[in-house]
Design an enzyme around this catalytic site. Structure first.
Site, PDB file in Angstrom:
ATOM      1  N   ASN A   1      23.961 124.628  34.834  1.00 39.06           N
ATOM      2  CA  ASN A   1      23.219 125.126  33.674  1.00 39.06           C
ATOM      3  C   ASN A   1      22.141 124.113  33.310  1.00 39.06           C
ATOM      4  O   ASN A   1      21.606 124.137  32.206  1.00 39.06           O
ATOM      5  CB  ASN A   1      24.130 125.350  32.466  1.00 39.06           C
TER       6      ASN A   1
ATOM      7  N   LYS B   1      37.936 124.762  33.078  1.00 36.21           N
ATOM      8  CA  LYS B   1      36.834 123.818  33.319  1.00 36.21           C
ATOM      9  C   LYS B   1      37.006 122.643  32.378  1.00 36.21           C
ATOM     10  O   LYS B   1      37.176 122.821  31.172  1.00 36.21           O
ATOM     11  CB  LYS B   1      35.487 124.491  33.053  1.00 36.21           C
TER      12      LYS B   1
ATOM     13  N   HIS C   1      31.042 116.315  19.392  1.00 38.68           N
ATOM     14  CA  HIS C   1      30.642 117.463  18.572  1.00 38.68           C
ATOM     15  C   HIS C   1      30.877 117.129  17.100  1.00 38.68           C
ATOM     16  O   HIS C   1      31.894 116.524  16.743  1.00 38.68           O
ATOM     17  CB  HIS C   1      31.476 118.696  18.913  1.00 38.68           C
TER      18      HIS C   1
ATOM     19  N   HIS D   1      27.054 130.213  31.376  1.00 39.65           N
ATOM     20  CA  HIS D   1      27.238 128.999  30.566  1.00 39.65           C
ATOM     21  C   HIS D   1      27.510 129.381  29.109  1.00 39.65           C
ATOM     22  O   HIS D   1      27.242 130.499  28.679  1.00 39.65           O
ATOM     23  CB  HIS D   1      25.951 128.173  30.677  1.00 39.65           C
ATOM     24  N   SER D   2      28.036 128.418  28.365  1.00 36.34           N
ATOM     25  CA  SER D   2      28.263 128.672  26.935  1.00 36.34           C
ATOM     26  C   SER D   2      28.109 127.393  26.123  1.00 36.34           C
ATOM     27  O   SER D   2      28.246 126.285  26.643  1.00 36.34           O
ATOM     28  CB  SER D   2      29.683 129.234  26.776  1.00 36.34           C
ATOM     29  N   ASN D   3      27.787 127.570  24.846  1.00 34.05           N
ATOM     30  CA  ASN D   3      27.923 126.524  23.824  1.00 34.05           C
ATOM     31  C   ASN D   3      28.923 127.042  22.801  1.00 34.05           C
ATOM     32  O   ASN D   3      29.423 128.155  22.930  1.00 34.05           O
ATOM     33  CB  ASN D   3      26.580 126.269  23.124  1.00 34.05           C
TER      34      ASN D   3
ATOM     35  N   ASP E   1      23.031 131.894  31.106  1.00 34.37           N
ATOM     36  CA  ASP E   1      23.508 132.126  29.738  1.00 34.37           C
ATOM     37  C   ASP E   1      22.556 133.119  29.063  1.00 34.37           C
ATOM     38  O   ASP E   1      21.340 132.899  29.054  1.00 34.37           O
ATOM     39  CB  ASP E   1      23.494 130.765  29.019  1.00 34.37           C
TER      40      ASP E   1
ATOM     41  N   HIS F   1      33.141 128.952  24.703  1.00 34.12           N
ATOM     42  CA  HIS F   1      33.734 127.934  23.820  1.00 34.12           C
ATOM     43  C   HIS F   1      34.503 128.603  22.681  1.00 34.12           C
ATOM     44  O   HIS F   1      34.964 127.934  21.772  1.00 34.12           O
ATOM     45  CB  HIS F   1      32.625 127.078  23.181  1.00 34.12           C
TER      46      HIS F   1
ATOM     47  N   GLU G   1      17.507 111.202  40.073  1.00 35.94           N
ATOM     48  CA  GLU G   1      17.662 109.742  40.196  1.00 35.94           C
ATOM     49  C   GLU G   1      16.691 109.201  41.229  1.00 35.94           C
ATOM     50  O   GLU G   1      16.341 109.901  42.189  1.00 35.94           O
ATOM     51  CB  GLU G   1      19.105 109.377  40.587  1.00 35.94           C
TER      52      GLU G   1
ATOM     53  N   TYR H   1      37.950 126.462  28.561  1.00 29.35           N
ATOM     54  CA  TYR H   1      36.992 125.344  28.563  1.00 29.35           C
ATOM     55  C   TYR H   1      37.647 124.168  27.851  1.00 29.35           C
ATOM     56  O   TYR H   1      37.790 124.175  26.636  1.00 29.35           O
ATOM     57  CB  TYR H   1      35.698 125.765  27.856  1.00 29.35           C
TER      58      TYR H   1
ATOM     59  N   ASP I   1      32.789 119.434  34.897  1.00 26.87           N
ATOM     60  CA  ASP I   1      31.337 119.421  34.689  1.00 26.87           C
ATOM     61  C   ASP I   1      30.935 118.101  34.035  1.00 26.87           C
ATOM     62  O   ASP I   1      30.999 117.973  32.811  1.00 26.87           O
ATOM     63  CB  ASP I   1      30.943 120.604  33.792  1.00 26.87           C
ATOM     64  N   PRO I   2      30.530 117.103  34.851  1.00 28.93           N
ATOM     65  CA  PRO I   2      30.144 115.818  34.250  1.00 28.93           C
ATOM     66  C   PRO I   2      28.709 115.790  33.738  1.00 28.93           C
ATOM     67  O   PRO I   2      28.204 114.714  33.377  1.00 28.93           O
ATOM     68  CB  PRO I   2      30.330 114.834  35.409  1.00 28.93           C
ATOM     69  N   ASN I   3      28.058 116.940  33.696  1.00 27.97           N
ATOM     70  CA  ASN I   3      26.677 117.029  33.188  1.00 27.97           C
ATOM     71  C   ASN I   3      25.749 115.994  33.832  1.00 27.97           C
ATOM     72  O   ASN I   3      25.001 115.292  33.123  1.00 27.97           O
ATOM     73  CB  ASN I   3      26.633 116.924  31.657  1.00 27.97           C
TER      74      ASN I   3
ATOM     75  N   GLU J   1      30.305 121.540  38.853  1.00 23.29           N
ATOM     76  CA  GLU J   1      29.151 121.902  38.023  1.00 23.29           C
ATOM     77  C   GLU J   1      28.308 120.665  37.731  1.00 23.29           C
ATOM     78  O   GLU J   1      28.823 119.671  37.203  1.00 23.29           O
ATOM     79  CB  GLU J   1      29.657 122.525  36.717  1.00 23.29           C
TER      80      GLU J   1
ATOM     81  N   LYS K   1      35.296 119.545  30.590  1.00 23.60           N
ATOM     82  CA  LYS K   1      34.003 118.933  30.264  1.00 23.60           C
ATOM     83  C   LYS K   1      34.113 117.446  30.542  1.00 23.60           C
ATOM     84  O   LYS K   1      34.875 116.726  29.897  1.00 23.60           O
ATOM     85  CB  LYS K   1      33.675 119.207  28.790  1.00 23.60           C
TER      86      LYS K   1
ATOM     87  N   ARG L   1      21.752 120.029  15.762  1.00 24.10           N
ATOM     88  CA  ARG L   1      22.845 119.381  16.490  1.00 24.10           C
ATOM     89  C   ARG L   1      22.539 117.896  16.747  1.00 24.10           C
ATOM     90  O   ARG L   1      21.455 117.557  17.194  1.00 24.10           O
ATOM     91  CB  ARG L   1      23.069 120.119  17.819  1.00 24.10           C
TER      92      ARG L   1
HETATM   93  O1  LIG Z   1      26.797 121.837  30.589  1.00 24.00           O
HETATM   94  C1  LIG Z   1      27.438 122.665  29.958  1.00 24.00           C
HETATM   95  O2  LIG Z   1      28.224 123.387  30.526  1.00 24.00           O
HETATM   96  C2  LIG Z   1      27.198 122.798  28.551  1.00 24.00           C
HETATM   97  O3  LIG Z   1      26.114 122.596  28.133  1.00 24.00           O
HETATM   98  C3  LIG Z   1      28.295 123.229  27.687  1.00 24.00           C
HETATM   99  C4  LIG Z   1      28.250 122.652  26.335  1.00 24.00           C
HETATM  100  O4  LIG Z   1      27.001 122.371  25.858  1.00 24.00           O
HETATM  101  C5  LIG Z   1      29.071 121.419  26.223  1.00 24.00           C
HETATM  102  O5  LIG Z   1      28.634 120.454  27.127  1.00 24.00           O
HETATM  103  C6  LIG Z   1      29.025 120.874  24.854  1.00 24.00           C
HETATM  104  O6  LIG Z   1      28.685 121.598  23.944  1.00 24.00           O
HETATM  105  O7  LIG Z   1      29.420 119.754  24.690  1.00 24.00           O
HETATM  106 MG   LIG Z   2      27.386 122.628  32.445  1.00 24.28          MG
END
Ligand SMILES: O=C([O-])C(=O)C[C@H](O)[C@@H](O)C(=O)[O-]
Ligand SMILES: [Mg+2]
Length: 447
Positions: free
Chosen positions: A290, A206, A29, A340-342, A314, A370, A267, A151, A236-238, A261, A208, A423
């Protein structure tokens, strides 16, 4: 003409605040994060507000929507919002160079813009009727406080950069200091969790992920569970883990975590919805997302495949009223409601509080926010509060918040001073790893 108040002005205010060097699969970030406030005034002399993520294309859309908003009758907000949905802006694809989590086909900028307008209209309507926004969402107010989670992020060392990351203040509340300091391992994250639990009373956390090797992130979850044996902890490993990795780590965590999550994604020619369905079958672990159920069409496919249990709707991706409809579907169809959140300011916190307060049923998982990373930068006279692990519904009609215009103008001036307004989490990563670039399948620190 009815005797409805009429929307007089719509002010669109891009704003910026400060953030820590939080890591995620998209990088680090920035020291600044940006948002948009939509501020409406009406002929009754009231002010309503909504907040959304900020992007140049969202600002452009809001300008385009201005003629449909100014001059509209407040009590016809259904028709007003419907005209936005009927416009071709909804279906236009936008460039996604800086967005990491949202699939390419999702016209999320349209939803971000519409969500902020809708929230501001609901705020005005609630004030007009002397009712909280939660009462205006279809099932009405169900509760006065909403469970929220702590978070947690790995935090990179800001001292390795020349960016303007803020320092904490020693000697005060531990959270307000630690959130600015390096926390790259399990021990550091547990310290953060302790400080957050002390300040906000969290019982849910949670992590990240998508930052270190999966083994390290599982170890961090284990350390959190060892320190907080009664807590609900997830990661949450996205979608940075392969399906095989997700099953392998999932089996290590099964029975001890409430859900995972987005453990894996698309893949080898299979979609994220398909791999998540296989993950669920193999592990029995409930799945939150999300990433692959962010609009009605995606949600429909995700549910047909039995890929998910918790759509994290969200309100900034769906609008408050649509996110509430998702909550109703969850209630009726045996799913779990989440959010979900940012990074966000306190207007979004109020939007989330009202959404959660109106979600029907008791299958609610603690909502994401967040805000703890931004606590203290509030733009309202009295920010909604998180106490004992719950986000309390602000008192008063509408969203129950009043802007502090001095702070709003300062946040707007900060936004105007930024060279990079969209961003870009790759920027900070260059200080950690030379020539770092985004890879959806590689945790950020592995290059
Ligand atoms: O996957 C998620 O939960 C998010 O998108 C939360 C946030 O965007 C987070 O991943 C971030 O902002 O780094
Ligand atoms: Mg997520």
């Amino acid at each position: 003409m009815s005797d409805s108040p009429v929307i007089k002005t719509m002010r669109v205010v891009p704003i910026a605040g400060y953030d820590s060097m939080l890591l995620n699969i998209g990088g680090a970030h920035n020291c600044y994060f940006t948002r948009i406030l939509v501020i409406l005034t009406d002929s009754a002399g009231r002010t309503g507000v909504g907040e959304s993520p900020c992007h140049a294309s969202t600002l452009a859309l809001l300008e385009r929507f201005r003629p449909q908003i100014e001059g509209s009758e407040l009590l016809r907000l259904n028709a007003t919002i419907a005209t936005l949905f009927a416009s071709d802006a909804r279906h236009q694809q936008t460039a996604h160079t800086d967005d990491i989590h949202i699939p390419q086909m999702n016209p999320e900028k349209f939803y971000n813009a519409t969500a902020a307008i809708e929230a501001a209209l609901l705020d005005l309507l609630g004030q007009h009727l002397n009712l909280p926004v939660a009462e205006l969402l279809a099932s009405g107010k169900q509760r006065d406080r909403v469970p929220v989670l702590g978070y947690l992020f790995y935090i990179a060392d800001r001292n390795l950069t020349s960016m303007n990351y803020q320092a904490g203040h020693a000697g005060g509340d531990a959270w307000l200091q630690l959130r600015h300091e390096k926390a790259m391992d399990a021990e550091g994250v547990v310290r953060l969790a302790e400080a957050a639990a002390d300040r906000y009373g969290f019982r849910d956390f949670k992590l990240k992920g998508g930052v270190h090797h999966g083994e390290v992130e599982v170890e961090t979850v284990n350390a959190l569970l060892a320190r907080f044996p009664q807590a609900r902890v997830t990661v949450d490993p996205n979608a940075s883990w392969s399906l095989d990795e997700a099953i392998y780590y999932g089996k290590q965590l099964a029975g001890r975590i409430p859900y995972l999550e987005d453990p894996c994604g698309a893949e080898h020619g299979y979609s994220g919805r398909e791999t998540l369905a296989e993950f669920r079958r193999a592990t029995g672990i409930p799945v939150a997302t999300n990433m692959i159920a962010n609009d009605w069409r995606q949600l429909q496919h995700a549910l047909q495949l039995n890929a998910i249990d918790i759509p994290l709707a969200d309100p900034h991706f769906w609008t408050m009223r649509n996110a509430h409809t998702v909550a109703q579907l969850c209630h009726e169809w045996g799913l779990t409601t989440g959010c979900h959140s940012n990074n966000h300011f306190d207007v979004s916190l109020a939007m989330v509080a009202h959404l959660g307060a109106a979600a029907p049923g008791d299958r609610l998982t603690a909502f994401d926010t967040h805000w703890i990373w931004q606590d203290g930068q509030q733009l309202t006279q009295h920010a909604p509060q998180i106490r004992d692990g719950y986000l309390e519904l602000p008192e008063g009609p509408g969203l129950g918040i009043t802007l502090n215009m001095e702070r709003v103008e300062a946040a707007h001036a900060l936004y105007n001073s930024l060279p990079d307004k969209n961003r870009n989490d790759a920027l900070g990563m260059q200080f950690l790893i030379d020539n770092w670039s985004f890879n959806a399948k590689r945790p950020a620190m592995l290059r």
